[in-house]
Motif scaffolding. Structure first.
Motif, mmCIF file in Angstrom:
data_model
loop_
_atom_site.group_PDB
_atom_site.id
_atom_site.type_symbol
_atom_site.label_atom_id
_atom_site.label_comp_id
_atom_site.label_asym_id
_atom_site.label_seq_id
_atom_site.Cartn_x
_atom_site.Cartn_y
_atom_site.Cartn_z
ATOM 1 N N SER A 86 -6.309 9.364 2.023
ATOM 2 C CA SER A 86 -6.754 7.851 2.382
ATOM 3 C C SER A 86 -7.117 8.231 3.768
ATOM 4 C CB SER A 86 -5.537 6.775 2.694
ATOM 5 O OG SER A 86 -4.779 6.585 0.316
ATOM 6 N N ASN A 109 -4.435 -2.706 1.501
ATOM 7 C CA ASN A 109 -5.228 -1.531 1.602
ATOM 8 C C ASN A 109 -4.852 -0.396 1.508
ATOM 9 O OD1 ASN A 109 -7.085 -3.359 1.965
ATOM 10 N ND2 ASN A 109 -7.244 -3.301 4.861
ATOM 11 N N TYR A 145 -3.264 3.654 3.285
ATOM 12 C CA TYR A 145 -3.760 4.517 4.300
ATOM 13 C C TYR A 145 -2.843 6.098 4.179
ATOM 14 C CZ TYR A 145 -5.846 0.385 6.241
ATOM 15 O OH TYR A 145 -6.951 -0.684 6.218
#
Length: 130
Positions: free
Chosen positions: A40, A58, A60
């Protein structure tokens, strides 16, 4: 003398076939990387701290050094304070209950796979000790 336009067009067919196959391979590799839990993007720590909810949904990656455990509740999980290895900024992480093999100690460095939930909380989905 007549020019043979057909031979020029037929020479382009293999070029288009090869280009099309290359595009399919690239799209396939990107899809596989996403489905297989590929790498990621690094967590943008400073921007995230300014407005965590803007990052909801999202995923990460963070290389973090364990600082301290802020809290723990059986059946819920634990809240850890880490330091981003790249920036030394403090980053709190929620580790959901169920990671029985996760036993962090202060100073240890982990690579975390994170998801930002709807409240802006960084939730650990995966980890690797470095």
């Amino acid at each position: 003398m007549k020019k043979n336009y057909r031979s020029g067009k037929s020479a382009l067919v293999p070029v288009f076939v090869v280009a099309g196959l290359a595009i399919l391979v690239l799209v396939g590799l990107m899809a596989y990387r996403n489905l297989a839990g590929g790498v990621s993007q690094p967590l943008p720590v400073a921007q995230f701290a300014d407005n965590p909810k803007a990052f909801s949904g999202n995923q990460y990656e963070l290389e973090g050094r364990i600082d301290t455990q802020l809290g723990y509740e059986t059946g819920v999980g634990r809240l850890l304070l880490t330091q981003d290895v790249a920036t030394n900024d403090s980053v709190p992480l929620f580790v959901p209950y169920g990671f029985e093999d996760f036993s962090p100690n202060p100073g240890q460095i982990y690579r975390f796979g994170l998801r930002v939930d709807e409240r802006g909380v960084l939730t650990v989905e995966s980890f690797t000790k470095l």
